[in-house]
Design an enzyme around this catalytic site. Sequence first.
Site: not given
Length: 332
Positions: A293, A274
Site C-alpha cells: 500500500h 491488509e
Amino acid sequence: MKAALILACLLGTASAQTVLLPESMKAEVAGLAEKHPTLELDFYANAAEAKEKIATAEGYVGTPDEGLLETGAKLRWVHIHGAGIERYTALPKIKDGTVALTNFKIQQGPEIADHAFALLLSLTRNMAAYQRAQADGAWGRNDAKLPMIELRGRTMMVIGYGGIGTQVAERAKAFGMKVIAIDPKDLPISQTLDRSGKPDELDELLPEADVVVSCVPHTPQTEKMLGTAQFTAMKKGAYLINVSRGKIVDTDALVKALQEKKLAGAGLDVTDPEPLPKDHPLWKMDNVVITPHVAWASDQRPERQDQLVLTNLSRFARGMALSNRVDPAKGY
C-alpha cells in the site's frame, strides 16, 4: 496578524476563523494569515494536543474521529491526508453534512498511475523473476516462468475514471493501448478514452480487456465488485491491477482464478485483508506482485498537497466553495 485582524474588524469584515493544522505545516502556511486578516492559524503537535485545541477551531487539517468532531463544536471544515474516506463517512457530523470534508483524491493521480504501470510491467516483462535471479547472482534468462507481453494494441479497462483513473488511461495510451472506462458518470470519448460503460455494464465489457485496473473508492456499491462472476467473464490470460482498495476484490475468488490460470497475473498494492497473513497463497505465486500500500508515495506529492491545503485555506477565509470536497453519501 492581530493588528490586521483589528483593522479588518473595524472595517466591518467577518470575525476570525481559526483553523487547526499540524505543526509540520508551519513553514508552508507562513504569511497566509497576513493575506487574510480574518484567518487565524493554530497548530498541534499530536492527536492529544489537537483534541485540546479543537473546541475553538472552525477548520481542521488532520485525522478526525468522532470524539474530536464532537468536541469541535464550531467545526465547519475538515481536510484529511489521503484519498479514501471510508473511515469517515459514518462519523455523524460528516455524514449529515454539518462538517465539509475535503481530501487529496485528485492530487494522488500521477504517482498511483505510475505505480499501476510498475506493477503491470513487473508482470508483463517478468521483472520479478529477473529480480530474484539478480539477488542470486544468476543470469536467469531461462528462469522466466511468465510470457513476455507487449502492451501495444492491447485493451485496458480502467474501473473508476476519476483523478487516478484518468492518469492511468493517459499512460495506457502512451503505450499504444485501447482504453475502456467503467464509471457512473457520463464520460466523453477523448484522446485517452475509446469507450465507456456504467457499473452495470462491467460484466458485459470485461471480456474485451487484456488488463483490468481498479481505481474505484471503497463504498458499499464497490465492495467485492470483482469476484467469481467477474473473473469468469474476463478474458483468459488477462491481468488484474489493484491500486484502489483491497476490499474491491474478492480475495478467495482471485486466488482461485490465478490457480486455475484464468488470469495471467495480478499486481496488488492493496489486499483484503491488509496485510495478508504470512501463509497466504498469494505470497507464493510467481505471477503475483504485491507492494505494501505504497502507491500514494512520491517525491512530488507533498508539494501538490500543500498547495491544495493553501488554496483551501484561502477559499475558506473568503467563504468560497472548497476544492476537492467529497460527498459522504457517494463515498468519494
